[in-house]
Scaffold this active site. Sequence first.
Site, mmCIF file in Angstrom:
data_model
loop_
_atom_site.group_PDB
_atom_site.id
_atom_site.type_symbol
_atom_site.label_atom_id
_atom_site.label_comp_id
_atom_site.label_asym_id
_atom_site.label_seq_id
_atom_site.Cartn_x
_atom_site.Cartn_y
_atom_site.Cartn_z
ATOM 1 N N HIS A 40 1.710 6.867 9.616
ATOM 2 C CA HIS A 40 1.638 6.471 11.022
ATOM 3 C C HIS A 40 2.310 7.526 11.900
ATOM 4 O O HIS A 40 3.178 8.271 11.424
ATOM 5 C CB HIS A 40 2.402 5.148 11.233
ATOM 6 C CG HIS A 40 1.758 3.939 10.636
ATOM 7 N ND1 HIS A 40 2.453 3.040 9.849
ATOM 8 C CD2 HIS A 40 0.494 3.457 10.742
ATOM 9 C CE1 HIS A 40 1.637 2.061 9.487
ATOM 10 N NE2 HIS A 40 0.439 2.288 10.003
ATOM 11 N N GLU B 167 5.832 -4.771 12.607
ATOM 12 C CA GLU B 167 5.529 -3.952 13.783
ATOM 13 C C GLU B 167 4.058 -3.531 13.830
ATOM 14 O O GLU B 167 3.512 -3.272 14.908
ATOM 15 C CB GLU B 167 6.399 -2.689 13.778
ATOM 16 C CG GLU B 167 6.189 -1.834 15.005
ATOM 17 C CD GLU B 167 6.920 -0.506 14.932
ATOM 18 O OE1 GLU B 167 7.710 -0.238 15.836
ATOM 19 O OE2 GLU B 167 6.715 0.244 13.973
ATOM 20 N N ASP B 168 3.411 -3.473 12.657
ATOM 21 C CA ASP B 168 2.018 -3.019 12.647
ATOM 22 C C ASP B 168 1.053 -4.036 13.230
ATOM 23 O O ASP B 168 -0.104 -3.711 13.492
ATOM 24 C CB ASP B 168 1.596 -2.671 11.200
ATOM 25 C CG ASP B 168 2.295 -1.419 10.713
ATOM 26 O OD1 ASP B 168 2.481 -0.492 11.527
ATOM 27 O OD2 ASP B 168 2.678 -1.369 9.529
ATOM 28 N N CYS C 110 9.339 -0.101 11.583
ATOM 29 C CA CYS C 110 8.238 -1.037 11.277
ATOM 30 C C CYS C 110 8.721 -2.391 10.763
ATOM 31 O O CYS C 110 7.938 -3.326 10.629
ATOM 32 C CB CYS C 110 7.217 -0.412 10.351
ATOM 33 S SG CYS C 110 7.869 0.228 8.845
ATOM 34 N N LEU D 225 0.837 -1.214 0.000
ATOM 35 C CA LEU D 225 0.000 0.000 0.000
ATOM 36 C C LEU D 225 0.866 1.256 0.000
ATOM 37 O O LEU D 225 1.904 1.296 0.654
ATOM 38 C CB LEU D 225 -0.894 0.023 1.241
ATOM 39 C CG LEU D 225 -1.916 -1.103 1.359
ATOM 40 C CD1 LEU D 225 -2.566 -1.074 2.743
ATOM 41 C CD2 LEU D 225 -2.961 -0.987 0.267
HETATM 42 N N1 GLY Z 1 2.834 0.025 2.949
HETATM 43 C C1 GLY Z 1 2.667 0.054 4.345
HETATM 44 C C2 GLY Z 1 1.274 0.345 4.721
HETATM 45 O O1 GLY Z 1 0.602 1.073 4.010
HETATM 46 O O2 GLY Z 1 0.771 -0.132 5.704
#
Ligand code: GLY
Length: 258
Positions: A163, A67-68, A248, A19
Amino acid sequence: MPSKKALVRRPSPRLAEGLVTHIERGKVDVGRAVKQWEAYVEALRKHDWEIIQVDPADDCPDSVFVEDTVVMYKNVALITRPGAKSRRTETIGVEEAVAAVGCSVNWVWEPGTLDGGDVLKVGDTIYVGRSGRTNAAGVQQLRAAFEPLGARVVAAPVSKVLHLKSAVTALPDGTALAHIPSIDRPSLFPRFLSVTEEAGSSVVLLGGNKLLMSASAPKTKDVLTDLGYEVITVDISEFEKVEGCVTCLSVRMRGLYA
Ligand code: GLY
């Protein structure tokens, strides 16, 4: 010495489909990304981090940004519910990895959404970005999970970057390292060092006075070196093309077993 463990996840062959929200899409070289990821992991290993590899999620383009998917505080792993639907299944595998190292596991539930990239811990203060990925219910659930354990949760609006940690991280003494033009409310941070390079606002604390940061922020490296830090740089250009940064690419767990 307290144990230092880092969760990492090998890049998906579909990384180039990751993304992109706040920047122009660049052409990602996946082969180069894998080499950069290996060098990143080696830099952690060299500084006494035990590496724990989460099972790869090859169908998830953004899965390298592990990390997300989980937020650690004390011995609790809060498995997130990523804000982007395409990233939701990335939590599978992470749950197993954190349980295997002995963490208690908790979860963010619908309607909450939370990305770990929005969570910045400075001691027992946990800043959480209310961003395009993390919603109000996610903020509330983070608060409910960690305040009873002694954390103070501070919510911060995030509208200019992906973020919270795309714009601010923290130095070992707790000073926020911040790219001010990318931050909605700089005044939430009691003490900050502003940097001119957006990528310069992201550092991983390796231990002691050692910092890991992206090679794409050379001016910030000079500033931090001049302040007495030992700065180790890694080239993460292929991840930056899909809005990744040094933080991340791993989940750091410190002292859980000390
Ligand atoms: N490409 C990392 C994100 O959009 O979460």
